[in-house]
Design an enzyme around this catalytic site. Structure first.
Site, PDB file in Angstrom:
ATOM      1  CB  ILE A 151      -0.949   0.003   1.215  1.00 59.28           C
ATOM      2  CG1 ILE A 151      -1.902  -1.190   1.155  1.00 59.28           C
ATOM      3  CG2 ILE A 151      -1.747   1.310   1.265  1.00 59.28           C
ATOM      4  CD1 ILE A 151      -2.670  -1.424   2.436  1.00 59.28           C
ATOM      5  NE  ARG A 231      -5.322  -3.148  12.675  1.00 57.96           N
ATOM      6  CZ  ARG A 231      -5.850  -3.177  11.461  1.00 57.96           C
ATOM      7  NH1 ARG A 231      -6.110  -2.051  10.826  1.00 57.96           N
ATOM      8  NH2 ARG A 231      -6.138  -4.334  10.877  1.00 57.96           N
ATOM      9  CG  ASP A 255     -10.783   4.381   7.717  1.00 60.40           C
ATOM     10  OD1 ASP A 255     -11.934   4.820   7.559  1.00 60.40           O
ATOM     11  OD2 ASP A 255     -10.468   3.190   7.483  1.00 60.40           O
ATOM     12  CD  GLU A 260     -11.713   1.189  14.590  1.00 64.93           C
ATOM     13  OE1 GLU A 260     -12.285   0.227  14.025  1.00 64.93           O
ATOM     14  OE2 GLU A 260     -10.730   1.754  14.107  1.00 64.93           O
ATOM     15  CG  HIS A 279     -11.766   0.373  10.467  1.00 67.03           C
ATOM     16  ND1 HIS A 279     -11.182  -0.109  11.620  1.00 67.03           N
ATOM     17  CD2 HIS A 279     -11.040  -0.164   9.450  1.00 67.03           C
ATOM     18  CE1 HIS A 279     -10.168  -0.904  11.319  1.00 67.03           C
ATOM     19  NE2 HIS A 279     -10.070  -0.951   9.988  1.00 67.03           N
ATOM     20  N   GLY A 282     -10.396   0.606   3.814  1.00 66.10           N
ATOM     21  CA  GLY A 282     -10.014  -0.685   3.251  1.00 66.10           C
ATOM     22  C   GLY A 282     -11.141  -1.379   2.512  1.00 66.10           C
TER      23      GLY A 282
END
Length: 319
Positions: A151, A231, A255, A260, A279, A282
């Site tokens: 990535i 993360r 994100d 969470e 989130h 992805g």
């Protein structure tokens, strides 16, 4: 004869026929598709192969026959690694699947912050017309990428082609296409000092937990923006909130968070220099389509015993 279970959320698009076509009927006796934890719990006991998003440790403990787990995600820190390790389960992940759409998220985030689009959206909500909002560009700016995996390298390529200077962090520094300078993990402070945009892609491990702390935030440029796509636990959230309130840095796009969903009580919701996404960087409507080559290769190896599985997770490193 093996039993394979696909635990794929209902909102994810995939072709059941394509998946079934990959399976040797002489090797697999049962193929099941589930999309809820309670469904998975009902069928896990005699499952040999599990293709899944993160699931609870209690479910894995019940998997007496489990031999191989194909994670649909790249990160495996949300999986019960201890239980899987104790059972001797092979874990493979979805490394490479996110390369294109996560790189696009990173580029979009930098352009959004450069043009202050987040501020204009807030103005739109209050019917405010303000032509004094600063308009900048990413051309000529320096982006520091924390984590030059697939990535990170795709972001480097796209950013470089858009006229940005690219620097990055890698465990073992080496020359990488489109990256002007590569630093080692111990040189994170040097990278932060040079960067106009910092994109965090680091996994959460013992070494990376809260690696972006008050000390590191304090050396960043006053006009720098931090983008967290790795993360939540890699950032000291308390120190970050202080840095944003006191304008040590210009902005934050995130994100991922340590907790969470992000609690409604979090000050991050109220800060004008923060952009929050739930989130989803992805996620992609093409996700399972991109996962298919990895799944096909690994199924072929599992069924035939020849070749090597792709993306085998090193349990010691955690990725």
């Amino acid at each position: 004869m093996y039993k394979i279970v696909f635990n794929i959320p209902s909102h994810v698009t995939f072709s059941q026929q394509k998946i079934e076509a990959m399976l040797d009927p002489e090797k697999f006796e049962k193929v099941l598709f589930v999309n809820k934890p309670e469904q998975l719990e009902e069928v896990i006991e005699d499952t040999d192969v599990l293709v899944t998003y993160p699931c609870e440790a209690s479910i894995i403990r019940k998997g007496k026959n489990l031999k191989w787990l194909q994670a649909i995600t790249v990160g495996v820190d949300a999986f019960p690694i201890k239980e899987l390790h104790e059972k001797g389960v092979i874990i493979t992940n979805g490394k490479g699947v996110h390369r294109i759409h996560m790189a696009e998220y990173a580029i979009a985030s930098m352009i959004m912050m450069a043009r202050n689009i987040h501020s204009m959206i807030r103005n739109q909500m209050s019917s405010t017309w303000d032509r004094q909002i600063e308009q900048n560009e990413i051309f000529g700016a320096t982006v520091g990428i924390l984590g030059l995996g697939s990535i990170g390298q795709e972001i480097a390529k796209k950013a470089s082609l858009m006229g940005m200077r690219v620097i990055g962090i890698k465990n073992n520094p080496e020359e990488i296409p489109y990256v002007d300078n590569t630093f080692g993990m111990t040189e994170i402070e040097a990278l932060l000092k040079e960067s106009d945009y910092v994109i965090n892609l680091l996994p959460e491990t013992v070494k990376t937990r809260k690696i972006i702390n008050a000390k590191n935030l304090s050396v960043m440029k006053k006009n720098a923006c931090l983008i967290n796509m790795g993360r939540g636990g890699t950032i000291d959230e308390e120190a970050l909130i202080k840095a944003l309130k006191e304008r040590w840095i210009r902005g934050f796009v995130a994100d991922v968070f340590e907790e969470e969903p992000l609690p409604q009580s979090s000050p991050l919701w109220k800060l004008e220099n923060v952009v929050i996404t739930p989130h989803i960087c992805g996620e992609s409507t093409k996700y399972m389509e991109k996962l298919m080559p990895i799944l096909q290769n690994n199924l072929k190896v599992f069924q035939g015993g020849n070749g090597n599985m792709m993306n085998v997770v090193d349990l010691e490193k955690g990725y």
